[in-house]
Design a protein around this motif. Structure first.
Motif, PDB file in Angstrom:
ATOM      1  N   ARG A 125      39.449  -2.111  54.964  1.00  0.00           N
ATOM      2  CA  ARG A 125      39.927  -3.129  55.891  1.00  0.00           C
ATOM      3  C   ARG A 125      41.170  -2.725  56.670  1.00  0.00           C
ATOM      4  N   ILE A 126      41.827  -1.643  56.269  1.00  0.00           N
ATOM      5  CA  ILE A 126      43.013  -1.214  57.017  1.00  0.00           C
ATOM      6  C   ILE A 126      42.680  -0.169  58.082  1.00  0.00           C
ATOM      7  N   MET A 127      41.390   0.186  58.198  1.00  0.00           N
ATOM      8  CA  MET A 127      40.981   1.210  59.152  1.00  0.00           C
ATOM      9  C   MET A 127      40.911   0.652  60.569  1.00  0.00           C
ATOM     10  N   LYS A 128      41.031   1.571  61.537  1.00  0.00           N
ATOM     11  CA  LYS A 128      40.756   1.266  62.939  1.00  0.00           C
ATOM     12  C   LYS A 128      39.530   2.087  63.325  1.00  0.00           C
ATOM     13  N   TYR A 129      38.510   1.428  63.871  1.00  0.00           N
ATOM     14  CA  TYR A 129      37.201   2.037  63.997  1.00  0.00           C
ATOM     15  C   TYR A 129      36.794   2.409  65.417  1.00  0.00           C
ATOM     16  N   ASN A 130      37.589   2.078  66.406  1.00  0.00           N
ATOM     17  CA  ASN A 130      37.152   2.271  67.799  1.00  0.00           C
ATOM     18  C   ASN A 130      38.259   2.866  68.667  1.00  0.00           C
ATOM     19  N   LEU A 131      38.951   3.850  68.138  1.00  0.00           N
ATOM     20  CA  LEU A 131      40.124   4.380  68.833  1.00  0.00           C
ATOM     21  C   LEU A 131      39.783   5.326  69.979  1.00  0.00           C
ATOM     22  N   ASN A 132      38.525   5.755  70.088  1.00  0.00           N
ATOM     23  CA  ASN A 132      38.179   6.610  71.213  1.00  0.00           C
ATOM     24  C   ASN A 132      38.201   5.849  72.529  1.00  0.00           C
ATOM     25  N   THR A 133      37.843   4.569  72.486  1.00  0.00           N
ATOM     26  CA  THR A 133      37.827   3.773  73.712  1.00  0.00           C
ATOM     27  C   THR A 133      38.831   2.627  73.706  1.00  0.00           C
TER      28      THR A 133
ATOM     29  N   LYS B 271      37.846   6.780  41.575  1.00  0.00           N
ATOM     30  CA  LYS B 271      36.535   7.175  41.116  1.00  0.00           C
ATOM     31  C   LYS B 271      35.580   7.326  42.287  1.00  0.00           C
ATOM     32  N   GLY B 272      34.458   7.997  42.025  1.00  0.00           N
ATOM     33  CA  GLY B 272      33.414   8.095  43.034  1.00  0.00           C
ATOM     34  C   GLY B 272      33.550   9.294  43.942  1.00  0.00           C
ATOM     35  N   ASP B 273      32.730   9.308  45.006  1.00  0.00           N
ATOM     36  CA  ASP B 273      32.700  10.409  45.957  1.00  0.00           C
ATOM     37  C   ASP B 273      33.880  10.340  46.919  1.00  0.00           C
ATOM     38  N   VAL B 274      34.083  11.452  47.596  1.00  0.00           N
ATOM     39  CA  VAL B 274      35.082  11.526  48.657  1.00  0.00           C
ATOM     40  C   VAL B 274      34.853  10.406  49.672  1.00  0.00           C
ATOM     41  N   PHE B 275      35.889   9.650  49.965  1.00  0.00           N
ATOM     42  CA  PHE B 275      35.920   8.620  51.011  1.00  0.00           C
ATOM     43  C   PHE B 275      34.997   7.433  50.732  1.00  0.00           C
ATOM     44  N   ALA B 276      34.416   7.347  49.538  1.00  0.00           N
ATOM     45  CA  ALA B 276      33.518   6.227  49.256  1.00  0.00           C
ATOM     46  C   ALA B 276      34.261   4.896  49.274  1.00  0.00           C
ATOM     47  N   LEU B 277      35.455   4.859  48.735  1.00  0.00           N
ATOM     48  CA  LEU B 277      36.234   3.625  48.735  1.00  0.00           C
ATOM     49  C   LEU B 277      36.559   3.184  50.160  1.00  0.00           C
ATOM     50  N   GLU B 278      36.955   4.152  50.977  1.00  0.00           N
ATOM     51  CA  GLU B 278      37.372   3.843  52.339  1.00  0.00           C
ATOM     52  C   GLU B 278      36.183   3.499  53.240  1.00  0.00           C
ATOM     53  N   ALA B 279      35.008   4.046  52.913  1.00  0.00           N
ATOM     54  CA  ALA B 279      33.827   3.815  53.750  1.00  0.00           C
ATOM     55  C   ALA B 279      33.280   2.400  53.619  1.00  0.00           C
ATOM     56  N   ASP B 280      33.678   1.702  52.564  1.00  0.00           N
ATOM     57  CA  ASP B 280      33.268   0.310  52.385  1.00  0.00           C
ATOM     58  C   ASP B 280      34.170  -0.564  53.250  1.00  0.00           C
ATOM     59  N   ARG B 281      33.650  -1.021  54.373  1.00  0.00           N
ATOM     60  CA  ARG B 281      34.481  -1.744  55.332  1.00  0.00           C
ATOM     61  C   ARG B 281      34.910  -3.114  54.825  1.00  0.00           C
ATOM     62  N   THR B 282      34.310  -3.582  53.739  1.00  0.00           N
ATOM     63  CA  THR B 282      34.713  -4.862  53.159  1.00  0.00           C
ATOM     64  C   THR B 282      35.777  -4.700  52.076  1.00  0.00           C
ATOM     65  N   SER B 283      36.068  -3.455  51.690  1.00  0.00           N
ATOM     66  CA  SER B 283      37.033  -3.213  50.621  1.00  0.00           C
ATOM     67  C   SER B 283      38.453  -3.228  51.167  1.00  0.00           C
ATOM     68  N   ARG B 284      39.423  -3.321  50.299  1.00  0.00           N
ATOM     69  CA  ARG B 284      40.813  -3.302  50.760  1.00  0.00           C
ATOM     70  C   ARG B 284      41.179  -1.936  51.316  1.00  0.00           C
ATOM     71  N   HIS B 285      40.459  -0.878  50.931  1.00  0.00           N
ATOM     72  CA  HIS B 285      40.683   0.443  51.526  1.00  0.00           C
ATOM     73  C   HIS B 285      40.105   0.492  52.942  1.00  0.00           C
TER      74      HIS B 285
END
Length: 359
Positions: free
Chosen positions: A340-348, A324-338
């Motif tokens: 929490r599996i992200m890597k946020y600083n791969l440029n450096t 449900k919801g907007d595109v990437f809304a679940l993943e954009a919540d950094r506290t959600s289980r979606h």
């Protein structure tokens, strides 16, 4: 069989199946680099001339660059120039508050160097958290880089209409949005598709095969839970959870198989065809490390879905609980289980750890 093509803008022609590059990044399992580069030529010769990568897909821009350079040396510029590369600009989460224009240009210059090209065909930008810093001002340099000839066209990734609109109002010509879209995840239909149709923007869709879950491999299999080392499989297993219980997912695989059997193609080809037939969809991005699955990938151009086929699929899709919801809304919540599996600083930090364990 002829590979379908389309234009994002005049002179920017793409194949309607794009060869994805995320699976070539380091944390998706062992990759035979030499073989992967060699196999890229088979895709181009078959008509799949568009490749997707990102500045944060560790080592992938370099692999595509080595391929283009080798192709140019062996077969000439006319063949090498058939390759269209879409990359991304994803500044680190920790730098959003104070990102400088010269740093953005340095990332673009790095992609040009890695890909061994003079101009990037498409740069798809993303900003992890729009509450941090000033994304429009921070990325305004991209318009200057277009004027300088370093970038042909601009796109975005993982944003819905509300995030995209301020950039269009600021004069960005955004030709495409790369978003997750599949028979499992239809969040773009919650408003983005209609909005894109009125703003001359097309969709480039990843997750069309849900990291391999939408294949015969998983048909009839028991629920595996979340015991995967591959982040891609964890990501899409979470999407299956949003779609409904594992039994509903199995019903979807069964419906895809029934349609595929009617046409003599794989269920994965049906899943990809379904996405390509959706409004505003320019192309589907299909991940591939090697060329051994290329014949199955090309099946998508050999048949057309009938009203009966669509009814078979809709009977299961209509029962879905989500996502449900907007595109990437679940993943954009950094506290959600979606999230929490992200890597946020791969440029450096190419060895950046996931935000937290999945739970």
């Amino acid at each position: 069989m002829t590979v379908e093509t389309t234009e994002l803008r005049a002179g920017h022609q793409i194949s309607r199946v794009i060869r994805g590059g995320w699976q070539l990044a380091g944390d998706h399992g062992a990759v035979d680099r030499t073989q992967a580069i060699r196999d890229m030529e088979a895709f181009v010769d078959a008509g799949i001339t568009t490749f997707d990568c990102a500045d944060i897909y560790v080592g992938v821009e370099e692999m595509i660059g080595d391929f283009i350079a080798d192709l140019r040396a062996r077969r000439g510029a006319s063949v090498a120039d058939r390759v269209c590369v879409h990359t991304k600009l994803v500044p680190d989460l920790t730098r959003l508050a104070d990102l400088r224009a010269d740093e953005v240009e340095a990332i673009i210059d790095r992609s040009l160097k890695r890909l061994r090209v003079e101009r990037l065909d498409l740069v798809q930008f993303f900003w992890w958290d729009l509450s941090l810093g000033n994304a429009v001002a921070g990325l305004d340099v991209l318009k200057d880089l277009q004027a300088k000839g370093k970038i042909k066209n601009l796109g975005i990734t993982n944003w819905d209409r509300h995030q995209i609109e301020p950039f269009m109002e600021a004069g960005f010509d955004i030709v495409a949005a790369q978003v997750q879209y599949s028979v499992l995840d239809r969040r773009p239909t919650h408003g983005l598709v209609d909005w894109a149709a009125t703003h001359d923007m097309q969709l480039l869709c990843y997750g069309t095969l849900a990291g391999g879950f939408l294949t015969e491999t998983w048909l009839g299999q028991p629920d595996p839970g979340f015991a995967f080392e591959n982040r891609s499989l964890i990501k899409y297993r979470l999407i299956i959870d949003e779609f409904g219980p594992w039994t509903r997912f199995q019903a979807l695989l069964g419906a895809l198989k029934a349609v595929g059997d009617r046409h003599g193609v794989s269920l994965s080809s049906v899943a990809t065809r379904w996405v390509l037939d959706q409004p505003q969809v320019a192309a589907g991005i299909v991940g591939a490390r090697y060329a051994r699955h290329l014949p199955k990938t090309l099946e998508v151009f050999s048949f057309a879905l009938t009203p009966e086929d669509r009814a078979t699929l809709d009977a299961v899709i209509s029962q879905a609980g989500g996502p449900k919801g907007d595109v990437f809304a679940l993943e954009a919540d950094r506290t959600s289980r979606h999230g929490r599996i992200m890597k946020y600083n791969l440029n450096t930090k190419p060895d950046d750890k996931v935000h937290a364990e999945n739970g």
